[in-house]
Write a protein that holds these residues in place. Structure first.
Motif, PDB file in Angstrom:
ATOM      1  N   GLU A 112      47.732  35.372  30.013  1.00 50.03           N
ATOM      2  CA  GLU A 112      48.451  34.920  31.208  1.00 50.03           C
ATOM      3  C   GLU A 112      47.943  35.648  32.431  1.00 50.03           C
ATOM      4  O   GLU A 112      47.838  36.867  32.453  1.00 50.03           O
ATOM      5  CB  GLU A 112      49.948  35.185  31.033  1.00 50.03           C
ATOM      6  CG  GLU A 112      50.750  34.830  32.274  1.00 50.03           C
ATOM      7  CD  GLU A 112      52.243  35.090  32.104  1.00 50.03           C
ATOM      8  OE1 GLU A 112      52.823  34.564  31.136  1.00 50.03           O
ATOM      9  OE2 GLU A 112      52.809  35.860  32.908  1.00 50.03           O
ATOM     10  N   ALA A 166      44.946  40.644  40.506  1.00 54.56           N
ATOM     11  CA  ALA A 166      45.948  39.799  39.849  1.00 54.56           C
ATOM     12  C   ALA A 166      46.519  40.587  38.670  1.00 54.56           C
ATOM     13  O   ALA A 166      45.951  41.585  38.243  1.00 54.56           O
ATOM     14  CB  ALA A 166      45.298  38.504  39.353  1.00 54.56           C
ATOM     15  N   LYS A 167      47.670  40.125  38.179  1.00 56.73           N
ATOM     16  CA  LYS A 167      48.228  40.717  36.947  1.00 56.73           C
ATOM     17  C   LYS A 167      47.869  39.795  35.806  1.00 56.73           C
ATOM     18  O   LYS A 167      48.152  38.591  35.848  1.00 56.73           O
ATOM     19  CB  LYS A 167      49.758  40.787  37.020  1.00 56.73           C
ATOM     20  CG  LYS A 167      50.295  41.610  38.129  1.00 56.73           C
ATOM     21  CD  LYS A 167      51.231  42.711  37.620  1.00 56.73           C
ATOM     22  CE  LYS A 167      51.539  43.655  38.776  1.00 56.73           C
ATOM     23  NZ  LYS A 167      50.333  44.140  39.514  1.00 56.73           N
ATOM     24  N   ARG A 168      47.243  40.361  34.787  1.00 56.74           N
ATOM     25  CA  ARG A 168      46.866  39.541  33.648  1.00 56.74           C
ATOM     26  C   ARG A 168      47.403  40.175  32.372  1.00 56.74           C
ATOM     27  O   ARG A 168      47.452  41.397  32.263  1.00 56.74           O
ATOM     28  CB  ARG A 168      45.344  39.423  33.583  1.00 56.74           C
ATOM     29  CG  ARG A 168      44.790  38.700  34.810  1.00 56.74           C
ATOM     30  CD  ARG A 168      43.414  39.188  35.168  1.00 56.74           C
ATOM     31  NE  ARG A 168      42.476  38.824  34.152  1.00 56.74           N
ATOM     32  CZ  ARG A 168      41.278  39.387  33.980  1.00 56.74           C
ATOM     33  NH1 ARG A 168      40.891  40.379  34.782  1.00 56.74           N
ATOM     34  NH2 ARG A 168      40.482  38.984  33.040  1.00 56.74           N
ATOM     35  N   ALA A 169      47.844  39.363  31.438  1.00 58.49           N
ATOM     36  CA  ALA A 169      48.416  39.892  30.205  1.00 58.49           C
ATOM     37  C   ALA A 169      47.892  39.126  29.008  1.00 58.49           C
ATOM     38  O   ALA A 169      47.686  37.916  29.074  1.00 58.49           O
ATOM     39  CB  ALA A 169      49.934  39.772  30.266  1.00 58.49           C
ATOM     40  N   PHE A 170      47.656  39.850  27.931  1.00 52.73           N
ATOM     41  CA  PHE A 170      47.181  39.241  26.686  1.00 52.73           C
ATOM     42  C   PHE A 170      48.020  39.762  25.525  1.00 52.73           C
ATOM     43  O   PHE A 170      48.462  40.922  25.538  1.00 52.73           O
ATOM     44  CB  PHE A 170      45.720  39.632  26.416  1.00 52.73           C
ATOM     45  CG  PHE A 170      44.750  39.112  27.429  1.00 52.73           C
ATOM     46  CD1 PHE A 170      44.107  37.899  27.230  1.00 52.73           C
ATOM     47  CD2 PHE A 170      44.493  39.822  28.591  1.00 52.73           C
ATOM     48  CE1 PHE A 170      43.208  37.418  28.173  1.00 52.73           C
ATOM     49  CE2 PHE A 170      43.596  39.341  29.536  1.00 52.73           C
ATOM     50  CZ  PHE A 170      42.953  38.139  29.323  1.00 52.73           C
ATOM     51  N   GLN A 171      48.226  38.935  24.538  1.00 52.74           N
ATOM     52  CA  GLN A 171      48.807  39.412  23.280  1.00 52.74           C
ATOM     53  C   GLN A 171      47.897  38.986  22.142  1.00 52.74           C
ATOM     54  O   GLN A 171      47.441  37.833  22.102  1.00 52.74           O
ATOM     55  CB  GLN A 171      50.197  38.810  23.073  1.00 52.74           C
ATOM     56  CG  GLN A 171      51.246  39.472  23.961  1.00 52.74           C
ATOM     57  CD  GLN A 171      52.653  39.163  23.471  1.00 52.74           C
ATOM     58  OE1 GLN A 171      53.007  38.011  23.290  1.00 52.74           O
ATOM     59  NE2 GLN A 171      53.436  40.199  23.241  1.00 52.74           N
ATOM     60  N   ILE A 172      47.631  39.917  21.234  1.00 48.69           N
ATOM     61  CA  ILE A 172      46.852  39.560  20.044  1.00 48.69           C
ATOM     62  C   ILE A 172      47.607  40.055  18.814  1.00 48.69           C
ATOM     63  O   ILE A 172      48.375  41.019  18.880  1.00 48.69           O
ATOM     64  CB  ILE A 172      45.406  40.110  20.062  1.00 48.69           C
ATOM     65  CG1 ILE A 172      45.377  41.633  20.234  1.00 48.69           C
ATOM     66  CG2 ILE A 172      44.586  39.441  21.159  1.00 48.69           C
ATOM     67  CD1 ILE A 172      43.970  42.208  20.125  1.00 48.69           C
ATOM     68  N   VAL A 195      39.316  40.332  24.348  1.00 47.97           N
ATOM     69  CA  VAL A 195      40.189  40.739  25.469  1.00 47.97           C
ATOM     70  C   VAL A 195      39.565  41.888  26.253  1.00 47.97           C
ATOM     71  O   VAL A 195      39.528  41.870  27.487  1.00 47.97           O
ATOM     72  CB  VAL A 195      41.590  41.130  24.964  1.00 47.97           C
ATOM     73  CG1 VAL A 195      42.436  41.661  26.120  1.00 47.97           C
ATOM     74  CG2 VAL A 195      42.276  39.930  24.327  1.00 47.97           C
ATOM     75  N   ARG A 234      37.268  41.128  29.011  1.00 46.24           N
ATOM     76  CA  ARG A 234      37.869  40.541  30.209  1.00 46.24           C
ATOM     77  C   ARG A 234      38.371  41.618  31.189  1.00 46.24           C
ATOM     78  O   ARG A 234      38.816  41.284  32.276  1.00 46.24           O
ATOM     79  CB  ARG A 234      39.031  39.604  29.836  1.00 46.24           C
ATOM     80  CG  ARG A 234      38.677  38.459  28.919  1.00 46.24           C
ATOM     81  CD  ARG A 234      37.764  37.433  29.557  1.00 46.24           C
ATOM     82  NE  ARG A 234      38.240  37.027  30.865  1.00 46.24           N
ATOM     83  CZ  ARG A 234      37.447  36.744  31.895  1.00 46.24           C
ATOM     84  NH1 ARG A 234      36.137  36.821  31.777  1.00 46.24           N
ATOM     85  NH2 ARG A 234      37.944  36.398  33.048  1.00 46.24           N
ATOM     86  N   THR A 244      48.106  35.102  23.135  1.00 45.62           N
ATOM     87  CA  THR A 244      48.435  34.541  24.445  1.00 45.62           C
ATOM     88  C   THR A 244      47.600  35.219  25.524  1.00 45.62           C
ATOM     89  O   THR A 244      47.157  36.357  25.370  1.00 45.62           O
ATOM     90  CB  THR A 244      49.922  34.732  24.823  1.00 45.62           C
ATOM     91  OG1 THR A 244      50.173  36.144  25.013  1.00 45.62           O
ATOM     92  CG2 THR A 244      50.862  34.203  23.763  1.00 45.62           C
TER      93      THR A 244
END
Lengths: 248, 248, 248
Positions: A174, B106-112, B79, B82, A172
């Protein structure tokens, strides 16, 4: 001669033409006393592109009557790319050809053919429950983040925040911004709304950020997106993009 | 939560991950109270890669117990690319996923996803008769010079000089530096030693010079090479590369 | 040793060799007390390339007798590309090999093989009714403009103006400069003259503008073109290009 106009800042028209050309193979341009405009659907009928170079952007604008003419966008782009920021661009119609004259240190002239383009396009009347003005760089970040995850992206707004997210195959991404934060110039949303869009189209549309640092984004619930970039009193370029229906 | 850490200088981890990824498809990362580390062989079993981001590089490091987890390097790199230098990176483990949170404007979030990686790798005990600290740009020059001649390169040291040379098909290239010259920070060699290595691997390893201007190179006679880049008290990345046996 | 020379400004030779290599696969270089020179036809026999690095450009030039030797241009270019502007280049002939030594912070040495090249080329005696000295950037603009229209370009001069134009498939491009304008250093033309040339060749030739901002262009009526770039007292590179016979 149906029209003649001279631009001392050719970059406005150049950037609009180049951004449009990533979505359009051919298009009708309209010249009248208000300026130069284009309204066209992409060939897949998924996105609408329109731009308008306003009368205030021109040094000279002679167009006694409204003139519409079709061009191959690749032809027009190839010439527009040859215009430097510091040069003056004159465009007119001669003998059924589009004539482009560039004046800088040298005089350069190009002629490209006009083509028949039938399609008439109207900008659809849409009502958007959510409207966000956002610094274009954040929109670019959100779109580039999403690109490593999926080929679709969800735009989501509620009264306090704006989100760009994507999910795919156990991954994901976001990007989230709160109303009042630096990158959000304004945010108006009645409710929570959410729509999914093709990343491929968004990547082409975001190229228009060359003309303005701030994007206006309007969305709804499973509803089209409208993205607009504006140079006050001189030009704007806008896109309408159909949503993807996903069972997200 | 097995661990959580926050880096204000994400570039250290980013550069180590990106340099490692050119040699590794997947790897086990270890987080404990000493920091974050990786030790892994490439799939051809020719090169070992290891890096360590030390506790001193973190703003926060919560790791009550040692945690090991496998990741696909392409996932992690996509990721990490980025993350901007000026942003803060938080990494943790959630629900069997690796969670990466980026805070800037900005706040950005990733899941792998985490993956099963079985192989356990130990750094081999090696004794090197020659040890050179050299400005990384000369190493890069020597490797790029050699590339126009051959796909292998000879590293050669004696008590007074260090050489990178290659020969092939009637062509030769040679970079030579004397002890005491500008580009040589230190040189210790008991005897004359010489080994041949694959240029392809060296080109990938030298990418790690992004983290440090000085490389430590240790060699022997027909013996592996160890190349290390260090950021004092914060990080290091090292490689061990098997020699090619040539009848040079 | 047949010759040895040392250049403190290796870029002159580097740029001439690189520009020549886009037209030549192999060539004979001549070293004598006047400097280093090359005269060669391209393999299609359409263009002649010649350059001369004059004695004044060298720190040292030892060449008791005239030496001619053949090289593969790709070999020579690959080494020349490795020389930095701030480095010193020494070239000599050793054991039937061409030896190139580069001294900067490190000492680097290359050897490349000599090859047999039979063809002897003479610069043809030509008389040009029109001669233009023009800022190279305008020549580049005219050539790039033409490239979007056709694969051929017309060079045209009369006593007052110089034009580069192309036409194709309903499209035209034209760059026009008047005598006395900024980009025209000088213009001498007895009559109106016009010749057509291959854009492909011109694009390769214009690369030599790296050595000089001003190009000398000499043309006639359906006659070859001569284009020359000169660094006073140090170097020049010139091209002769056969015209295309078109029924324009």
């Amino acid at each position: 001669m149906a029209f003649k106009f001279i631009l001392d800042e050719p970059d406005l028209l150049k950037d609009c033409v180049i951004a449009s050309s990533s979505l359009l193979n051919e298009a009708v341009l309209t010249v009248d006393s208000n300026g130069v405009s284009l309204v066209s659907m992409d060939s897949a009928n998924v996105a609408l592109v329109e731009f308008n170079i306003l009368a205030g952007a021109f040094r000279e604008l002679e167009a006694s009557e409204k003139t519409e003419f079709g061009v191959n966008m690749a032809d027009l782009v190839s010439v527009m790319r040859r215009v430097k920021s510091t040069e003056t661009l004159e465009m007119s119609m001669d003998d059924g050809m589009l004539s482009l004259k560039i004046s800088g240190n040298a005089k350069r002239a190009f002629q490209i053919p006009l083509i028949d383009v039938k399609k008439e396009t109207k900008i659809p009347q849409l009502e958007f429950p959510a409207s966000i003005e956002i610094k274009a760089e954040f929109l670019e970040d959100g779109i580039s983040d999403a690109e490593i995850i999926s080929d679709a992206v969800i735009f989501e707004a509620d009264p306090d925040s704006f989100k760009i997210r994507s999910r795919g195959d156990n991954r994901t991404a976001e990007l989230q911004m709160q109303k009042g934060e630096d990158g959000i110039v304004s945010l108006e949303a009645k409710d929570h709304v959410k729509s999914t869009f093709s990343l491929d189209y968004l990547k082409k549309m975001i190229k228009a950020s060359k003309i303005s640092d701030v994007a206006s984004v309007r969305i709804g619930n499973d509803y089209p997106l409208r993205m607009t970039f504006t140079v006050l009193d001189k030009a704007h370029i806008g896109f309408v993009l159909a949503p993807r229906i996903e069972n997200d």
